[in-house]
Design a protein around this motif. Structure first.
Motif, PDB file in Angstrom:
ATOM      1  N   ASN A  30       8.146 -13.391  -8.389  1.00  0.00           N
ATOM      2  CA  ASN A  30       7.358 -13.134  -7.199  1.00  0.00           C
ATOM      3  C   ASN A  30       8.125 -13.413  -5.915  1.00  0.00           C
ATOM      4  N   GLY A  31       9.459 -13.494  -6.061  1.00  0.00           N
ATOM      5  CA  GLY A  31      10.305 -13.630  -4.887  1.00  0.00           C
ATOM      6  C   GLY A  31      10.480 -15.051  -4.382  1.00  0.00           C
ATOM      7  N   PHE A  32      10.182 -16.024  -5.217  1.00  0.00           N
ATOM      8  CA  PHE A  32      10.304 -17.414  -4.777  1.00  0.00           C
ATOM      9  C   PHE A  32      11.395 -18.152  -5.547  1.00  0.00           C
TER      10      PHE A  32
ATOM     11  N   PHE B 147      23.841 -26.405  -0.532  1.00  0.00           N
ATOM     12  CA  PHE B 147      22.793 -26.258   0.487  1.00  0.00           C
ATOM     13  C   PHE B 147      22.793 -24.850   1.079  1.00  0.00           C
ATOM     14  N   GLU B 148      24.008 -24.334   1.251  1.00  0.00           N
ATOM     15  CA  GLU B 148      24.123 -22.998   1.825  1.00  0.00           C
ATOM     16  C   GLU B 148      23.508 -21.961   0.883  1.00  0.00           C
ATOM     17  N   GLU B 149      23.867 -22.091  -0.382  1.00  0.00           N
ATOM     18  CA  GLU B 149      23.371 -21.120  -1.364  1.00  0.00           C
ATOM     19  C   GLU B 149      21.873 -21.250  -1.606  1.00  0.00           C
ATOM     20  N   LEU B 150      21.402 -22.442  -1.346  1.00  0.00           N
ATOM     21  CA  LEU B 150      19.970 -22.670  -1.494  1.00  0.00           C
ATOM     22  C   LEU B 150      19.227 -21.971  -0.357  1.00  0.00           C
ATOM     23  N   GLN B 151      19.831 -22.064   0.820  1.00  0.00           N
ATOM     24  CA  GLN B 151      19.163 -21.475   1.988  1.00  0.00           C
ATOM     25  C   GLN B 151      19.288 -19.967   2.053  1.00  0.00           C
ATOM     26  N   ASN B 152      20.374 -19.440   1.500  1.00  0.00           N
ATOM     27  CA  ASN B 152      20.445 -17.974   1.519  1.00  0.00           C
ATOM     28  C   ASN B 152      19.857 -17.368   0.242  1.00  0.00           C
TER      29      ASN B 152
ATOM     30  N   LYS C 286      17.063 -27.825   1.979  1.00  0.00           N
ATOM     31  CA  LYS C 286      16.146 -26.803   2.494  1.00  0.00           C
ATOM     32  C   LYS C 286      16.251 -25.542   1.641  1.00  0.00           C
ATOM     33  N   PHE C 287      15.109 -25.012   1.320  1.00  0.00           N
ATOM     34  CA  PHE C 287      15.079 -23.813   0.481  1.00  0.00           C
ATOM     35  C   PHE C 287      14.873 -22.581   1.344  1.00  0.00           C
ATOM     36  N   LYS C 288      15.238 -21.444   0.765  1.00  0.00           N
ATOM     37  CA  LYS C 288      14.922 -20.199   1.466  1.00  0.00           C
ATOM     38  C   LYS C 288      13.427 -19.949   1.364  1.00  0.00           C
ATOM     39  N   ASN C 289      12.917 -20.098   0.150  1.00  0.00           N
ATOM     40  CA  ASN C 289      11.502 -19.815  -0.051  1.00  0.00           C
ATOM     41  C   ASN C 289      11.009 -20.467  -1.346  1.00  0.00           C
ATOM     42  N   LEU C 290      10.762 -21.746  -1.250  1.00  0.00           N
ATOM     43  CA  LEU C 290      10.362 -22.481  -2.458  1.00  0.00           C
ATOM     44  C   LEU C 290       8.896 -22.193  -2.789  1.00  0.00           C
ATOM     45  N   GLY C 291       8.658 -21.783  -4.017  1.00  0.00           N
ATOM     46  CA  GLY C 291       7.284 -21.440  -4.396  1.00  0.00           C
ATOM     47  C   GLY C 291       6.687 -22.354  -5.449  1.00  0.00           C
ATOM     48  N   LEU C 292       7.564 -23.096  -6.133  1.00  0.00           N
ATOM     49  CA  LEU C 292       7.066 -23.939  -7.226  1.00  0.00           C
ATOM     50  C   LEU C 292       7.937 -25.186  -7.362  1.00  0.00           C
ATOM     51  N   ALA C 293       7.287 -26.327  -7.453  1.00  0.00           N
ATOM     52  CA  ALA C 293       8.018 -27.561  -7.733  1.00  0.00           C
ATOM     53  C   ALA C 293       7.451 -28.179  -8.997  1.00  0.00           C
ATOM     54  N   VAL C 294       8.341 -28.363  -9.980  1.00  0.00           N
ATOM     55  CA  VAL C 294       7.928 -29.042 -11.209  1.00  0.00           C
ATOM     56  C   VAL C 294       8.411 -30.479 -11.094  1.00  0.00           C
ATOM     57  N   ILE C 295       7.521 -31.414 -11.283  1.00  0.00           N
ATOM     58  CA  ILE C 295       7.905 -32.824 -11.225  1.00  0.00           C
ATOM     59  C   ILE C 295       7.705 -33.410 -12.610  1.00  0.00           C
ATOM     60  N   ASP C 296       8.822 -33.787 -13.243  1.00  0.00           N
ATOM     61  CA  ASP C 296       8.733 -34.287 -14.609  1.00  0.00           C
ATOM     62  C   ASP C 296       8.514 -35.799 -14.582  1.00  0.00           C
ATOM     63  N   GLU C 297       7.709 -36.292 -15.527  1.00  0.00           N
ATOM     64  CA  GLU C 297       7.518 -37.727 -15.685  1.00  0.00           C
ATOM     65  C   GLU C 297       6.990 -38.363 -14.418  1.00  0.00           C
ATOM     66  N   GLN C 298       5.879 -37.893 -13.986  1.00  0.00           N
ATOM     67  CA  GLN C 298       5.294 -38.276 -12.712  1.00  0.00           C
ATOM     68  C   GLN C 298       5.189 -39.777 -12.468  1.00  0.00           C
TER      69      GLN C 298
ATOM     70  N   ARG D 168       5.414 -36.730  -4.046  1.00  0.00           N
ATOM     71  CA  ARG D 168       4.743 -35.473  -4.310  1.00  0.00           C
ATOM     72  C   ARG D 168       4.449 -34.756  -2.989  1.00  0.00           C
ATOM     73  N   SER D 169       3.979 -35.536  -2.026  1.00  0.00           N
ATOM     74  CA  SER D 169       3.596 -34.883  -0.778  1.00  0.00           C
ATOM     75  C   SER D 169       4.816 -34.452   0.033  1.00  0.00           C
ATOM     76  N   LYS D 170       5.969 -35.114  -0.186  1.00  0.00           N
ATOM     77  CA  LYS D 170       7.181 -34.653   0.498  1.00  0.00           C
ATOM     78  C   LYS D 170       7.569 -33.263   0.002  1.00  0.00           C
ATOM     79  N   MET D 171       7.306 -33.026  -1.256  1.00  0.00           N
ATOM     80  CA  MET D 171       7.572 -31.729  -1.841  1.00  0.00           C
ATOM     81  C   MET D 171       6.772 -30.629  -1.127  1.00  0.00           C
ATOM     82  N   TRP D 172       5.570 -30.983  -0.746  1.00  0.00           N
ATOM     83  CA  TRP D 172       4.722 -30.002  -0.074  1.00  0.00           C
ATOM     84  C   TRP D 172       5.403 -29.424   1.154  1.00  0.00           C
ATOM     85  N   LYS D 173       6.189 -30.265   1.803  1.00  0.00           N
ATOM     86  CA  LYS D 173       6.724 -29.876   3.108  1.00  0.00           C
ATOM     87  C   LYS D 173       7.955 -28.996   2.988  1.00  0.00           C
ATOM     88  N   LYS D 174       8.345 -28.671   1.783  1.00  0.00           N
ATOM     89  CA  LYS D 174       9.552 -27.873   1.600  1.00  0.00           C
ATOM     90  C   LYS D 174       9.350 -26.392   1.879  1.00  0.00           C
ATOM     91  N   ASN D 175       8.157 -26.020   2.229  1.00  0.00           N
ATOM     92  CA  ASN D 175       7.933 -24.639   2.646  1.00  0.00           C
ATOM     93  C   ASN D 175       6.743 -24.644   3.594  1.00  0.00           C
TER      94      ASN D 175
END
Ligand code: ADP
Ligand code: MG
Length: 698
Positions: free
Chosen positions: A315-317, A363-368, A386-398, A406-413
């Motif tokens: 889906n482009g993420f 970081f560069e490849e992540l952003q482009n 920083k991501f170009k377009n992060l759509g999903l974060a999997v957090i293992d072993e919460q 968890r909430s810091k992850m929210w701010k990545k997009n």
């Protein structure tokens, strides 16, 4: 609520300035209503007493009625104590006080009749009760049925506020409150679920008219406490999801389909399919997903993470996977890379030890957008990632990450990425309902087929030769073996000594060049750890002697024996986690729990539970009963599981019902704007005010 209920505690009859200060500091009682909400923790059945001659068992709680004789002081130094006999018509016991002797002497009267409650101890022929609860039998008193017992503190005791003292304050206040205690639940719920009114509950929790009334009062108050919390959690869950817009993953595209058709190395289990379906529903719905996947070790969570990541890509993420340790992150990296090796998908790894130079490129490849999937440790949530377009974060072993992460992850997009939390530490359903009550929960409750159950045995230290012989046989068959030592505290030198002694005796019994033994512990440098780990993974060493560094995630399918030394020192969930390291291949695997002969009752229960069950959820229930919710989850999250009257262990049924009813209410009236629910709205405001620190929790 009447104005009277807000009366400051110092103005309540019988309190006064000195006692009020203590009530505030010791019990948090500031007003009359706080006093009324100080519920008893137990009742004495005032109608039944044990005859002293019938007291046989040591350690049993008994209620006696008799006359107290004269005090005397016995012993010296720290064993100095105050004693007095208590007589009834059938015999006598000794009452003993080690502390507060001055107060005891001045407040109890020799030669008077008392009701005495306490735990009986027997020393030789002599029966005694240490620090008994004592109450003077008032002449001409009307006999009571159930009498409330309140928690108190030593400081309160010194000011005459024993359980009985507190009872007297409440006794004095209750009559004036008749007709003034407002109902706090909607009438339709009270009627539908046949609850007693709030007023009846308050009166009967303190002064039960009968046992039936006391039970009805307990039920009503426990239900209310659990119900209001569930309302709060469910409402918040609603706010996270339906009110927070989420990226809509509408297509199942080439990445997913190609992998699924051509590269999936095995058929998914029914449970994996079910969970992926639940996740796909969330992802397509247009709201923000916050889902927890619980699945026992080895249930195949990694594949779920991979498939969901591919959906994000379709889906482009971009997607990311965060693990709690470097070893685990690398393991995920290796799994993802091997699954995706023939596909044009860039996966990258970022951990604390990624070199600065490599970081810059990454970081560069992540952003482009050249990198599609980023795997790593908590390094992922640092600001400069920083991501170009992060759509999903999997957090293992919460449970190893704080919720803040968890909430810091929210701010990545700009629109927060969907969050999928995965945990291999099953927690009891009722605890999950509370601790993760604001997440949706999926459970992978099935292991991949063809896997043999791990056989678990308990052996004592003295059987070591037998254990070594068994290890030798397994190695001869080509298997590998873990030997794990406890390391509860990193700075504990004794534990290191045990580990090194163990390592030595193993290398003596399994010497080079026929055998190779690896060692792994927390004080080793990262590259040394990595080296030893790799030797074991590649099969170059047959035995890995380690501390619990290996607890999470390490996957060596040829390892078939897990020996856990000093197993009595491990918690149940840790033992189960460790056991999960074996049984990953097709061979019969074994877990050998080695302990000393002298075991506490709890340790016995833990070891026995391990030998009897392979089911992480069943074990977590045992664990909950042994340790209670607070200890089980650690203190960080305990705010949510501290209750005034409810008990997550005993009241599971009430909780389940409360959750169901709360879900129903929220579904029909999410904002609680219906006139019928206005009491609930008020209850939620009160709850939030009383527990401000909660916002930090999730
Ligand atoms: P965990 O849930 O503990 O993270 P993993 O994802 O590491 O479990 O999976 C454990 C092992 O089971 C891996 O070797 C994986 O390849 C394998 N596995 C996962 N799903 C299946 C399946 N449906 N059929 C067969 N093997 C599977
Ligand atoms: Mg895993």
């Amino acid at each position: 609520m009447s104005a009277e209920l807000n009366t400051p505690i110092e103005f309540v009859k019988g309190v006064g300035p000195q006692r009020s200060l203590l009530l505030k500091n010791e019990l948090g009682i500031h007003t009359l209503i706080d006093l009324i909400n100080h519920f008893p923790f137990r009742y004495i059945d005032r109608s039944s007493f044990t005859a002293i001659s019938d007291v046989k068992e040591s350690n049993a709680a008994v209620q006696l009625k008799g006359t107290m004789g004269a005090f005397s002081e016995v012993g010296h130094g720290s064993s100095k104590r105050l004693v007095a006999p208590l007589f009834d018509q059938t015999g006598s016991v000794e009452l003993v006080w080690f502390k507060g002797q001055k107060w005891v002497k001045s407040s109890l009267k020799e030669g008077k009749p008392y009701i005495v409650f306490g735990k009986m101890a027997r020393y030789g022929q002599k029966l005694s009760i240490a620090h008994p609860e004592m109450e003077l039998v008032e002449e001409n008193a009307i006999p009571k049925g159930l009498q409330a017992v309140y928690s108190s503190t030593e400081k309160l005791l010194n000011k005459g506020l024993s359980s009985r003292g507190i009872e007297k304050l409440i006794e004095g206040a209750l009559p004036g409150l008749k007709g003034w205690i407002d109902e706090t639940l909607p009438d339709y719920l009270v009627q539908k679920y046949r609850l007693i009114s709030k007023e009846d509950a308050i009166f009967n929790i303190h002064q039960p008219k009968s046992e039936a009334w006391s039970l009805a009062a307990l039920y009503r108050l426990k239900f209310e406490e659990l119900f209001v919390l569930q309302l709060y959690l469910l409402q918040r869950k609603l706010a996270y999801t339906y009110k927070t817009p989420g990226h809509r993953f509408t297509v199942v595209g080439d990445h997913f389909n190609d992998f699924f058709k051509n590269y999936l190395p095995f058929e998914l289990t029914g449970a994996q399919k079910k969970v992926i379906k639940e996740i796909r529903y969330d992802l397509g719905a247009g709201f923000h997903m916050n889902r927890l996947v619980q699945g026992d070790v080895g249930s195949g969570k990694t594949m779920v993470a991979l498939l969901v990541s591919l959906l994000a890509l379709d889906n482009g993420f971009q997607a990311c996977v965060m693990a709690p340790t470097e070893i685990l992150a690398k393991q995920h990296m290796a799994s993802f890379q091997s699954y995706l090796k023939d596909l044009p998908i860039r996966v990258a790894l970022l951990t604390g030890s990624t070199k600065k130079k490599d970081r810059r490129v990454l970081f560069e490849e992540l952003q482009n957008g050249e990198i599609s999937i980023l795997i790593g440790t908590h390094a992922l949530i640092e600001k400069d990632v920083k991501f170009k377009n992060l759509g999903l974060a999997v957090i293992d072993e919460q449970h190893r990450f704080g919720v803040e992460q968890r909430s810091k992850m929210w701010k990545k997009n700009t629109i927060p990425p969907h969050i999928l939390v995965m945990t291999a530490t099953p927690i009891p359903r009722t605890l999950a309902m509370t601790l993760y009550g604001d997440l949706d929960i999926s459970v992978i409750d099935e292991l991949p087929p063809g896997r043999k159950q791990v056989k678990t045995l308990h052996r004592f230290d003295k059987h070591r030769l037998e254990i070594f012989a068994f290890i030798e046989k397994q190695i001869a068959e080509g298997r590998q073996v873990y030997v794990v030592y406890p390391l509860i505290d990193e700075s504990e030198t004794l534990d290191y000594k045990d580990l090194m002694d163990g390592y030595e005796s193993i290398t003596r019994r399994f010497p080079m060049p026929d055998y190779q033994v690896s060692i792994l512990h927390g004080q080793m440098k990262a590259d040394a750890k990595e080296f030893e780990m790799q030797r074991f993974i590649k099969g170059e060493t047959q035995i890995l002697v380690a501390t619990t560094v290996i607890e999470v995630g390490v996957d060596v399918s040829n390892a078939s024996v897990m020996v856990i030394e000093s197993a009595e020192r491990f918690g149940l969930s840790q033992l189960h986690q460790l056991r999960g390291r074996v049984g990953r291949g097709a061979d019969q695997s074994y877990c050998i729990l080695v302990s000393g002969v002298k075991l506490s009752a709890d340790a016995k229960t833990r070891l026995q539970a391990m030998t009897e069950s392979n089911d992480g959820f069943a074990l977590s229930e045992v664990d909950l009963k042994l340790r209670g919710p607070g200890d089980m989850m650690g203190t960080r999250q305990s705010g949510l599981i501290e209750f005034k009257i409810a008990d997550l262990v005993k009241d599971q049924e009430i909780l389940t019902q409360a959750r169901k009813i709360a879900a129903n209410v929220i579904e029909n009236d999410p904002e609680l704007i219906d006139e019928r629910n206005k009491r609930l709205k008020r209850a939620l405001v009160q709850l939030q005010n009383s527990r401000k620190d909660w916002s930090k929790i999730s």
